[in-house]
Design an enzyme around this catalytic site. Sequence first.
Site, short mmCIF file in Angstrom:
data_model
loop_
_atom_site.label_atom_id
_atom_site.label_comp_id
_atom_site.label_asym_id
_atom_site.label_seq_id
_atom_site.Cartn_x
_atom_site.Cartn_y
_atom_site.Cartn_z
N HIS A 1 0.84 -1.20 0.00
CA HIS A 1 0.00 0.00 0.00
C HIS A 1 0.88 1.25 0.00
O HIS A 1 2.10 1.18 0.19
CB HIS A 1 -0.91 0.01 1.24
N ASP B 1 1.05 5.12 1.94
CA ASP B 1 0.54 5.68 3.20
C ASP B 1 -0.35 6.89 3.01
O ASP B 1 -1.14 7.22 3.91
CB ASP B 1 1.70 6.03 4.13
N HIS C 1 4.73 -0.14 0.00
CA HIS C 1 5.42 -1.04 0.94
C HIS C 1 4.42 -1.96 1.61
O HIS C 1 3.21 -1.75 1.55
CB HIS C 1 6.17 -0.22 1.99
N ARG D 1 6.09 -9.78 16.73
CA ARG D 1 6.88 -8.70 16.13
C ARG D 1 6.37 -7.37 16.66
O ARG D 1 5.19 -7.05 16.51
CB ARG D 1 6.74 -8.76 14.61
#
Length: 678
Positions: free
Chosen positions: A550, A552, A622, A632
């Site tokens: 996508h 941002d 990204h 994570r």
Amino acid sequence: MDASFLVVFSAVLLTSVPLSSSSLEPYDLLYTDALRAFNSGDYDSVVRTMEKALSSYTTVKRSRVRCRLRCQDQHPFSDTVSDLAFFDVVLRRASCMDDCIEQDIGVQSMHKISEDVVEDFRRRSPYNYLQLAYVKLKQPDKAAAAAHTYFQANPEHVEMSQNLEQYKDRQGVKKEHFVDREARPHQQSFNGAMNLYEQGDYAEASRLFEEALVEYYKADMDCRALCQGPHEFEGHSHLDYPYSLYEVISDHFTQVLHCKHECVRDLATRPGRLSPMENYLPLHYDYLQFAYYNMGKVEEALQCALTYLLFHEGDEFMTDNVDFYAELLGYSGAPREEAARYLRRHKQELELLLIGSKTMGVDFIEGNYWRSSGGRADSTSIPSGTDGEMEYVHVTQKKNVSVAPSQQLQEGGSLLHDGVKLVHNSADMNGTQRVLLDEVLNEDECSELRQLAQTVTLAGDGYNGRQSPHTPNEKFEGATVLKTLQYGHEGRVPMNSARLFYDSSERVRNIVASYFKLNSTLHFSYTHLVCRTAIEGQQDLRNDLSHPIHGDNCLLDPEANECWKEPPAYTHRDYSALLYLNGDFEGGEFIFTQMDAKTVTATVKPKCGRMVAFSSGGENPHGVKAVTNGRRCAVALWFTLDPHFREMERLQADEVIQSLVTKSVLTQGLDINPKDEL
């Protein structure tokens, strides 16, 4: 038109109707139950409940269309216009629609569905869960249909494409199983007609093109009916609206009219695409005129050619065709009335939109809805692939707003903090406005923030309560700076740890502003301590991303190789950064790609203290690879140069920190309970 702008009148004049005994279950509640079943591994319940949710969603839409059209026909506006006559029709339509919809779907007519759930259904997210559940239940044929349906609206989903390839090799899966369960009839007929046309089967192609036109005008009617629903305006309540009746009606009607006007774009846009098919409706008549000519039906060819000229007056090629057909026939003809009527209405609506938008205090630019690739493009036209933009502005906000000055893109500035190491610049990562840094945090700081995350992060926090907003195979948990400081104040976490979260985000902002040599203030837009954890038992043969590719601040359109900077994207975001807290998990690599959302240009393996920062636009698509084992954690930050969009929670957090500093100065040497710090 709904009675949403006449709530006061409706409340007084409309009587309540008994609830239907056969109420339809709200699809958002069914959807929630299906997600809960998915997380617990009850795949039979997932299929049963998710299919019911999809059926409920479709029934609600059809009911609203049917009732609005029926009530519109039952209560038409007369030629004699007066205030009382106008409101008589409005109130009767409102009452009619309330009765009709409640009779159809029962209590769900009063049930408010969140925008997040509506968006999930629009993006066909239920089919992603369905395909995974059907795989678990060893029903690959149904999994293939669900996967195909999902992929049509999410063509950037590389992993789903790979899943589909795998389904093709599965025993029991046939070509006819790959169906789009949400196919739009007008586009389906058009695509079929195109295939036949290219094969030279003009007779069958013309039949399907005609069918596509019938379905198009029907879909247009349905689309316009759905626009008559309520329109939510931020900071606006009809009950508290302090302005005149006609301002209320004008603002609301303009929004409804804009929605109707945009049905042209909606009907020409394939699922999952952001740009419409160019020149979509006129092309039907273009193909038809040539098909009919090849069939020897010159009169029909002439009529279709004349109809095409309604959309593109003076088109040289089509004008020559009209002259040729008229010469063959020995007489001229007339365009199709349904198209002429359609365009007359479109032009009338444009005139009203220009008046209404002026009253609202916004600029409205007409979209160039039917531009062909060979057509003229001037300075007032909007390129194909964007719509005519118009955003609601409250009456009290009708004023000019200054915006941040444009930035000259630079990089390579100071890193400000000792010990921070430059690992890769933009050139190293095959892009622009990108940087990778190490040792922004040390091991002790990472450990402290990970421990903080164990306490303060909640599932779905920051994602409107959705525990798995990007993939059903991971659980997402998050917390904001302000929430963390509140926990510190309550003594639920060490205040020093909460302060470390705040200070770390400030460190990131300073580094981003300095490295990219920004010449104006960089404001926080959103700050999030977020952890994503692989869900055990759901990692076998997993092939999706933790976070799809996508942009941002724009809507990525891989097929068009564009990223459209338009709502619902966060268009105010200018820079983004991720500060990683650990690397002891499997998968979870951050990736940059090209606009196609497939070609990876750089990969970042997270570890404690590593930070990746980049400009937020279409130059930096990204995503995150699947986390297949472990947890994570990172601090995610988005920044803006426009002070109007700075994070309000951040301003409150700043006040809390300032209060702590002040009290520390005033009470040095005193023993203070942590709960008394604020």
